[in-house]
Each structure stands twice: as C-alpha cells, then as structure tokens.
Motif scaffolding. Structure first.
Motif, PDB file in Angstrom:
ATOM      1  N   UNK A 110       0.843  -1.191   0.000  1.00 37.24           N
ATOM      2  CA  UNK A 110       0.000   0.000   0.000  1.00 37.24           C
ATOM      3  C   UNK A 110       0.880   1.243   0.000  1.00 37.24           C
ATOM      4  N   UNK A 111       0.348   2.316  -0.578  1.00 36.24           N
ATOM      5  CA  UNK A 111       1.037   3.586  -0.503  1.00 36.24           C
ATOM      6  C   UNK A 111       1.150   4.024   0.949  1.00 36.24           C
ATOM      7  N   UNK A 112       2.262   4.632   1.290  1.00 37.51           N
ATOM      8  CA  UNK A 112       2.512   5.048   2.664  1.00 37.51           C
ATOM      9  C   UNK A 112       1.796   6.374   2.951  1.00 37.51           C
ATOM     10  N   UNK A 113       0.457   6.303   2.912  1.00 36.61           N
ATOM     11  CA  UNK A 113      -0.406   7.465   3.127  1.00 36.61           C
ATOM     12  C   UNK A 113      -1.547   7.060   4.041  1.00 36.61           C
ATOM     13  N   UNK A 114      -2.310   8.048   4.514  1.00 30.10           N
ATOM     14  CA  UNK A 114      -3.496   7.732   5.321  1.00 30.10           C
ATOM     15  C   UNK A 114      -4.472   6.881   4.527  1.00 30.10           C
ATOM     16  N   UNK A 115      -4.622   7.197   3.240  1.00 28.98           N
ATOM     17  CA  UNK A 115      -5.516   6.401   2.395  1.00 28.98           C
ATOM     18  C   UNK A 115      -5.022   4.958   2.304  1.00 28.98           C
ATOM     19  N   UNK A 116      -3.699   4.773   2.200  1.00 29.56           N
ATOM     20  CA  UNK A 116      -3.139   3.419   2.165  1.00 29.56           C
ATOM     21  C   UNK A 116      -3.437   2.656   3.442  1.00 29.56           C
TER      22      UNK A 116
ATOM     23  N   UNK B 218       0.905   3.365  12.147  1.00 29.77           N
ATOM     24  CA  UNK B 218       2.284   3.539  12.600  1.00 29.77           C
ATOM     25  C   UNK B 218       3.273   3.462  11.444  1.00 29.77           C
ATOM     26  N   UNK B 219       3.020   2.561  10.505  1.00 36.06           N
ATOM     27  CA  UNK B 219       3.909   2.463   9.338  1.00 36.06           C
ATOM     28  C   UNK B 219       3.890   3.756   8.543  1.00 36.06           C
ATOM     29  N   UNK B 220       2.725   4.365   8.413  1.00 27.70           N
ATOM     30  CA  UNK B 220       2.586   5.617   7.663  1.00 27.70           C
ATOM     31  C   UNK B 220       3.202   6.786   8.434  1.00 27.70           C
ATOM     32  N   UNK B 221       2.932   6.867   9.726  1.00 28.85           N
ATOM     33  CA  UNK B 221       3.398   8.003  10.521  1.00 28.85           C
ATOM     34  C   UNK B 221       4.864   7.916  10.924  1.00 28.85           C
TER      35      UNK B 221
END
Length: 132
Positions: A12-18, A55-58
């Motif tokens: 997944x893209x490293x975004x909130x949407x992901x 956590x991965x995104x942030x």
C-alpha cells in the motif's frame, strides 16, 4: 505460529488512504476466510491492522516506498506490517499520561496474544498474533 493454512499479502502507498485501504482489505479477506464482519475476532483484527498500518505511515514512512500488510491464518491469525524505516523501531508501550497520542501499541498489546518487531532489510516488520 504454526504453518498457516492461508495467506494474504499486499503493498500500500505510505499514506493515510493506504492505511485505511489496508484495514478495509484485511476485513474483506478475513470475511472471505470465514471470520465475519462485526465478529469479535474481526473487530480485534481491524483495530490491530489499523494501528500497525497507521504507525507504518506516521513513523515508518520513507518517501517513495510502500508498506506491506501480510495476514496468515492458521491456528492463530498473524498480522504483519512491514515498512522500510529500520531506524524507527517501536518500543514496548508505556502509559502516555495526558498525551493525545502514544497509546496505539498499548491497544495492540491488549488485543493481541503476542506482538513484536523483527528486522527485515531494508526495514522492519511489526507483527501481532490473535487467537482464534
């Protein structure tokens, strides 16, 4: 964990949407495996996926890189989220007092039968297991 009977993995893209998409796809996959939406097991897994993906995104975001969600169902459900930032390993949770954040891994620890962090070059995998 024993040998899983079924597995699912997706990047997944490293975004909130992901992170949101990871949670939704995990719920759909669990439902397809016979863990129905709205059940205690499904809700528990959804919260863990949501926290680990967030956590991965942030904290694990590296520009231009994705994170990976992996589910493995056997005698337990193993949830793994891998990102590419090895330098930011999560620590065992401590109560956060009045802070508005910092409680996510406390939630994971409360919901999971076990959780941990494993190195996975070039980053790390944070995993949690849920009994079925």
């Amino acid at each position: 964990m024993t040998t899983p009977t079924v597995e699912f993995a997706r990047r997944f893209g490293s975004t909130r949407r992901g992170a949101s998409s990871a949670r939704k796809l995990a719920l759909g996959q669990l439902d397809a495996w016979g863990v129905p939406h709205g059940s205690e097991r499904s809700d528990r897994a959804a919260l863990i996926v949501a926290e680990l993906a967030a956590n991965a995104v942030l904290h694990g975001h590296v520009p231009g890189h994705e994170f990976e969600l992996r589910l493995a169902l056997g005698t337990v459900l193993r949830i793994e989220v891998t990102d590419t930032r090895a330098a930011r390993r999560p620590l065992r949770p401590e109560p956060a007092g009045e802070a508005e954040s910092g409680r996510g891994l406390l939630l994971v620890e409360a919901l999971a039968t076990a959780w941990g962090v494993a190195e996975r070059p070039p980053g790390k995998t944070v995993w949690a297991e849920v009994g079925l």
